[in-house]
Write an enzyme that holds these catalytic residues in place. Structure first.
Site, PDB file in Angstrom:
ATOM      1  N   ARG A  91      30.642  49.296  56.449  1.00 20.62           N
ATOM      2  CA  ARG A  91      31.339  50.122  55.467  1.00 20.62           C
ATOM      3  C   ARG A  91      30.640  51.469  55.376  1.00 20.62           C
ATOM      4  NH1 ARG A  91      30.396  48.792  50.737  1.00 20.62           N
ATOM      5  NH2 ARG A  91      29.073  46.976  51.072  1.00 20.62           N
ATOM      6  N   TYR A 230      36.326  49.120  61.385  1.00 21.14           N
ATOM      7  CA  TYR A 230      35.440  48.081  60.858  1.00 21.14           C
ATOM      8  C   TYR A 230      36.059  47.356  59.656  1.00 21.14           C
ATOM      9  CZ  TYR A 230      31.797  45.734  58.379  1.00 21.14           C
ATOM     10  OH  TYR A 230      31.108  44.770  57.709  1.00 21.14           O
ATOM     11  N   LYS A 239      37.922  44.935  50.170  1.00 17.19           N
ATOM     12  CA  LYS A 239      37.144  45.740  49.220  1.00 17.19           C
ATOM     13  C   LYS A 239      38.016  46.828  48.573  1.00 17.19           C
ATOM     14  CE  LYS A 239      33.289  43.592  50.325  1.00 17.19           C
ATOM     15  NZ  LYS A 239      32.758  42.551  49.435  1.00 17.19           N
ATOM     16  N   HIS A 259      33.065  41.027  42.400  1.00 21.32           N
ATOM     17  CA  HIS A 259      32.396  40.711  43.672  1.00 21.32           C
ATOM     18  C   HIS A 259      31.651  39.389  43.490  1.00 21.32           C
ATOM     19  CE1 HIS A 259      29.472  42.375  46.998  1.00 21.32           C
ATOM     20  NE2 HIS A 259      30.423  41.622  47.516  1.00 21.32           N
ATOM     21  N   SER A 281      25.549  42.538  48.023  1.00 21.12           N
ATOM     22  CA  SER A 281      25.687  42.201  49.443  1.00 21.12           C
ATOM     23  C   SER A 281      24.353  41.728  50.008  1.00 21.12           C
ATOM     24  CB  SER A 281      26.172  43.421  50.234  1.00 21.12           C
ATOM     25  OG  SER A 281      27.476  43.734  49.856  1.00 21.12           O
ATOM     26  N   CYS A 283      22.762  39.025  49.431  1.00 25.36           N
ATOM     27  CA  CYS A 283      21.893  38.321  48.481  1.00 25.36           C
ATOM     28  C   CYS A 283      22.336  36.877  48.261  1.00 25.36           C
ATOM     29  CB  CYS A 283      21.831  39.076  47.166  1.00 25.36           C
ATOM     30  SG  CYS A 283      20.939  40.631  47.307  1.00 25.36           S
ATOM     31  N   ASP A 306      33.398  35.692  48.092  1.00 26.29           N
ATOM     32  CA  ASP A 306      33.133  37.133  47.987  1.00 26.29           C
ATOM     33  C   ASP A 306      33.836  37.829  46.819  1.00 26.29           C
ATOM     34  OD1 ASP A 306      31.719  39.350  49.335  1.00 26.29           O
ATOM     35  OD2 ASP A 306      33.708  40.175  49.659  1.00 26.29           O
ATOM     36  N   ARG A 398      29.717  39.997  62.160  1.00 24.95           N
ATOM     37  CA  ARG A 398      30.499  39.209  61.196  1.00 24.95           C
ATOM     38  C   ARG A 398      31.346  38.141  61.868  1.00 24.95           C
ATOM     39  NH1 ARG A 398      30.208  40.596  55.429  1.00 24.95           N
ATOM     40  NH2 ARG A 398      28.819  42.369  55.423  1.00 24.95           N
TER      41      ARG A 398
HETATM   42  P1  GTP Z   1      28.280  39.992  51.432  1.00 26.08           P
HETATM   43  O1  GTP Z   1      29.108  38.996  52.141  1.00 26.08           O
HETATM   44  O2  GTP Z   1      27.852  41.160  52.292  1.00 26.08           O
HETATM   45  O3  GTP Z   1      28.848  40.455  50.114  1.00 26.08           O
HETATM   46  O4  GTP Z   1      26.856  39.293  51.054  1.00 26.08           O
HETATM   47  P2  GTP Z   1      26.519  37.800  50.564  1.00 26.08           P
HETATM   48  O5  GTP Z   1      26.082  37.874  49.132  1.00 26.08           O
HETATM   49  O6  GTP Z   1      27.544  36.809  50.917  1.00 26.08           O
HETATM   50  O7  GTP Z   1      25.213  37.567  51.378  1.00 26.08           O
HETATM   51  P3  GTP Z   1      24.827  36.401  52.373  1.00 26.08           P
HETATM   52  O8  GTP Z   1      25.118  35.031  51.803  1.00 26.08           O
HETATM   53  O9  GTP Z   1      25.371  36.707  53.710  1.00 26.08           O
HETATM   54  O10 GTP Z   1      23.242  36.691  52.294  1.00 26.08           O
HETATM   55  C1  GTP Z   1      22.456  36.021  53.116  1.00 26.08           C
HETATM   56  C2  GTP Z   1      21.010  36.442  52.934  1.00 26.08           C
HETATM   57  O11 GTP Z   1      20.477  35.882  51.761  1.00 26.08           O
HETATM   58  C3  GTP Z   1      20.229  35.891  54.078  1.00 26.08           C
HETATM   59  O12 GTP Z   1      19.159  36.754  54.370  1.00 26.08           O
HETATM   60  C4  GTP Z   1      19.736  34.557  53.520  1.00 26.08           C
HETATM   61  O13 GTP Z   1      18.628  34.081  54.178  1.00 26.08           O
HETATM   62  C5  GTP Z   1      19.440  34.958  52.089  1.00 26.08           C
HETATM   63  N1  GTP Z   1      19.501  33.818  51.160  1.00 26.08           N
HETATM   64  C6  GTP Z   1      20.603  33.191  50.701  1.00 26.08           C
HETATM   65  N2  GTP Z   1      20.274  32.196  49.833  1.00 26.08           N
HETATM   66  C7  GTP Z   1      18.915  32.227  49.729  1.00 26.08           C
HETATM   67  C8  GTP Z   1      17.962  31.474  48.981  1.00 26.08           C
HETATM   68  O14 GTP Z   1      18.287  30.583  48.191  1.00 26.08           O
HETATM   69  N3  GTP Z   1      16.653  31.803  49.146  1.00 26.08           N
HETATM   70  C9  GTP Z   1      16.244  32.799  49.985  1.00 26.08           C
HETATM   71  N4  GTP Z   1      14.954  33.073  50.085  1.00 26.08           N
HETATM   72  N5  GTP Z   1      17.109  33.527  50.718  1.00 26.08           N
HETATM   73  C10 GTP Z   1      18.416  33.259  50.585  1.00 26.08           C
HETATM   74 MN    MN Z   2      29.330  36.965  52.044  1.00 30.78          MN
HETATM   75 MN    MN Z   3      30.776  41.352  49.718  1.00 31.71          MN
END
Ligand code: GTP
Ligand code: MN
Ligand code: MN
Length: 617
Positions: A91, A230, A239, A259, A281, A283, A306, A398
């Site tokens: 994005r 993208y 979004k 979100h 994002s 997290c 999401d 992705r």
């Molecule tokens: P978008 O799809 O971009 O909105 O983001 P999202 O919030 O879906 O993020 P996603 O689940 O793809 O984030 C994955 C990241 O978070 C990776 O680096 C994972 O390793 C980390 N992660 C997810 N859950 C945990 C957790 O419980 N502990 C830790 N340490 N890392 C975590």
């Molecule tokens: Mn996601």
């Molecule tokens: Mn997202």
């Protein structure tokens, strides 16, 4: 057809004809399509019907044109790899605009553009932008077609990749056109990759333009996106519509576009609870959405990963739907040990973008397996070995896959009325300060917590307070209007809920670190232990400990059976340092001041009360 539109040529196709549906809304749709075609000058117009046969024909065409690589069906049936232009991989927040009539309505967190000037710019860049290409007309519904919380739209696009992606991420089909014909309101979205083809010019694998515009007109509920192929820039239903435009519709109609992931948690007693969670994002939304609990007897059913739309019901509860129909998830880091549910979801019928290709015609990305294959073709199409010293998959590569393919998807995930929420979670990536879990004392306190979500830059030095990026409600890049007004809207929605039926609000943080830089909490499946406490709080089964920042669990109430979290780590996970928190309140005040007096007084009252409690602590 009106003047200037190239005649519809080419072989007589089984698909692509304008649906012959009568109704008062049909003329407006047809007129709009003709207008866009007159401006963009496509060689053909194709009305997308959303059928499987049409989808297969479009995919095959893209393989023939070198735009998609068909993966080996033995490993990954019905699946494809797209490689974007190396400049078009994410994005583009700097090129994303809110063109509201008044600048104050976009607020300090958005790029504002004057709508009159921006409309002129759009007419300049879109003029002739689809020459030599097919203009697809894609009618889509966010939420089940006709559902009480659903909204419909139409995207015109000159990208077949976008059409295939929209087909996975939304409900596409002629039943949407029928709704439009019947007079339903619909959102207009226009997309061009900005790469017209001259007569006989050879196309490239990923057409795009260096000049990019992702423009939202909240006053007329329109999106115009130019120059990028993208996902977030090209799948306008996601979004652009389901968050930025929908947040504006929600403001005006009394609901919230968020979100957030959405899950159903089923307790060992078989009782179901519904949770929504907003994390910025990267997290962990997709991770939590697909959680496999490590504590016996618990089950999680996925509803969305999401976006969630939240609306107060007649019953005083807050009802939620996932308006999407698929997952557009980050590939790297998705593996057996972190998100086995996602890995199982991707067994086939998936479009991958910018991941690596294995010699056997399957895909790979960092984190899918512990050890990389000996050789690969990287996301840019170059030979790669583990010694190459660069990632094989792009960090923002992705997968696009239908939600229905998720092995733990709730059987009623597309129920039109949605689910009533029991709890809302706010979280971010915080190495310090923020406890594993803390409960808000009431709705206003919860809104205060949401307005303060922040995440540390992952490059922060270990053990020191990293640079904080404020990302209120995880909506910083996605709120289509003034964020301070949005805080006020959250407060107003809360007042329409019955106080004893409103979801409880919690803050969570899986990312707290020890002084040695190690995560203090095992996370992932063990986050079910935090959810177990949250649900016992919702049920009123356990007391909590008051702290200046909210209610914390008693040590004995957190189920830690079967994991080894040393007592010192546990203390650190829940430590609240009043001094550090007081400096956080200074950051909050600074942030609020950027809104020039528009932040609701109730949130300033929360800030003052927090400071008072911290100073007394
Ligand atoms: P978008 O799809 O971009 O909105 O983001 P999202 O919030 O879906 O993020 P996603 O689940 O793809 O984030 C994955 C990241 O978070 C990776 O680096 C994972 O390793 C980390 N992660 C997810 N859950 C945990 C957790 O419980 N502990 C830790 N340490 N890392 C975590
Ligand atoms: Mn996601
Ligand atoms: Mn997202």
């Amino acid at each position: 057809a009106s003047g200037g539109i190239a005649p519809i040529t080419g072989p007589a196709e089984a698909h692509g004809a304008r649906p012959s549906i009568a109704g008062k809304g049909m003329a407006a749709l047809e007129r709009w399509v003709e207008e866009i075609a007159a401006l963009t000058q496509p060689a053909r117009i194709h009305w997308v019907d959303g059928s499987r046969a049409e989808n297969e024909a479009l995919l095959k065409e893209q393989v023939d044109e070198g735009k998609l690589i068909k993966l080996n069906p033995e490993w990954r049936p019905g699946s494809y790899l797209a490689r974007s232009h190396p400049s078009d991989v994410a994005r583009t927040e700097g090129r994303t605009f809110i063109a509201s009539e008044l600048e104050i309505d976009a607020g300090p967190t958005n790029n504002w553009a004057d709508p009159v000037e921006m409309r002129e710019t759009m007419h300049r860049v879109f003029a002739g932008s689809m020459r030599g290409r097919t203009m697809y007309v894609v009618p889509f519904s966010m939420g089940p077609v006709g559902g009480p919380l659903s909204h419909i739209g139409v995207q015109v696009t000159d990208s077949a990749y976008a059409v295939a992606s929209i087909g996975i991420m939304t409900r596409v089909g002629t039943d949407v056109v029928r709704e439009i014909a019947d007079g339903a309101h619909w959102v207009k979205t226009v997309h061009s990759v900005g790469a017209p083809l001259a007569q006989g010019e050879q196309d490239v694998a990923w057409p795009c333009n260096d000049e990019k515009y992702i423009v939202h007109f909240p006053d007329t509920l329109e999106v115009w996106s130019y120059g990028s192929g993208y996902g977030g820039n090209a799948i306008l239903a996601k979004k652009c519509f389901a968050l930025r435009i929908a947040s504006v519709i929600g403001r005006d109609e009394g609901w919230l576009a968020e979100h957030m992931l959405l899950i159903r948690v089923v307790s060992p007693e078989g009782k179901a609870y519904h949770l929504a969670a907003a994390f910025p994002s990267a997290c962990g939304k997709t991770n939590l959405a697909m959680l496999r609990p490590t504590i016996p007897g618990w089950r999680v059913e996925t509803l969305g990963d999401d976006i969630a739309w939240l609306r107060p019901g007649q019953d005083g509860r807050l009802w939620a739907i996932n308006p999407e129909a698929g997952f557009f998830g980050v590939a790297p880091g998705t593996g057996e040990s972190t998100n086995v549910t996602a890995v199982e979801t991707l067994w086939g019928n998936t479009i991958f973008t910018n991941v690596a290709l294995r010699p056997d015609g399957d895909v790979w990305w960092e984190g899918l397996t512990d050890d990389p294959p000996a050789e690969l073709t990287d996301w840019e199409g170059n030979p790669w070995t583990p010694a190459s010293g660069r990632p094989a998959a792009h960090p923002n590569s992705r997968f696009t896959v239908s939600a229905a393919q998720c092995p733990q998807i709730a059987s009623d995930w597309d129920a039109p009325e949605g689910v009533p929420l029991d709890a809302i979670l706010f979280g971010g990536r915080r190495a310090t300060n923020v406890p594993l879990v803390v409960e808000a004392t009431d709705w206003a306190h919860g809104v205060f917590i949401g307005s303060n979500i922040s995440s540390e830059r992952t490059a922060a030095a270990e053990g020191t307070v990293g640079e904080l990026r404020r990302d209120p409600f995880a909506m910083l890049p996605f709120c289509g209007y003034n964020m301070a007004d949005y805080f006020g809207h959250w407060l107003a929605v809360g007042q329409r809920l019955r106080f004893d039926r409103a979801p409880r609000i919690f803050q969570v943080n899986w990312f707290r670190k020890g002084t040695d830089g190690r995560f203090l909490w095992p996370g992932f499946g063990d986050n079910s232990r935090v959810i177990d406490w949250i649900i016992r709080r919702v049920e009123g089964k356990v007391p909590a400990v008051d702290s200046p920042i909210g209610r914390l669990p008693r040590a004995e109430d957190l189920n830690l059976d079967g994991i080894d979290v040393p007592p010192a780590d546990l203390d650190e996970l829940f430590a609240v340092d009043p001094e550090l928190w007081l400096s956080e309140t200074d950051l909050t005040e600074q942030f609020y001041s950027t809104f020039e007096g528009r932040v609701p007084a109730a949130l300033y009252a929360e800030l003052a009360a927090l400071r008072y409690r911290l100073k007394r602590a």
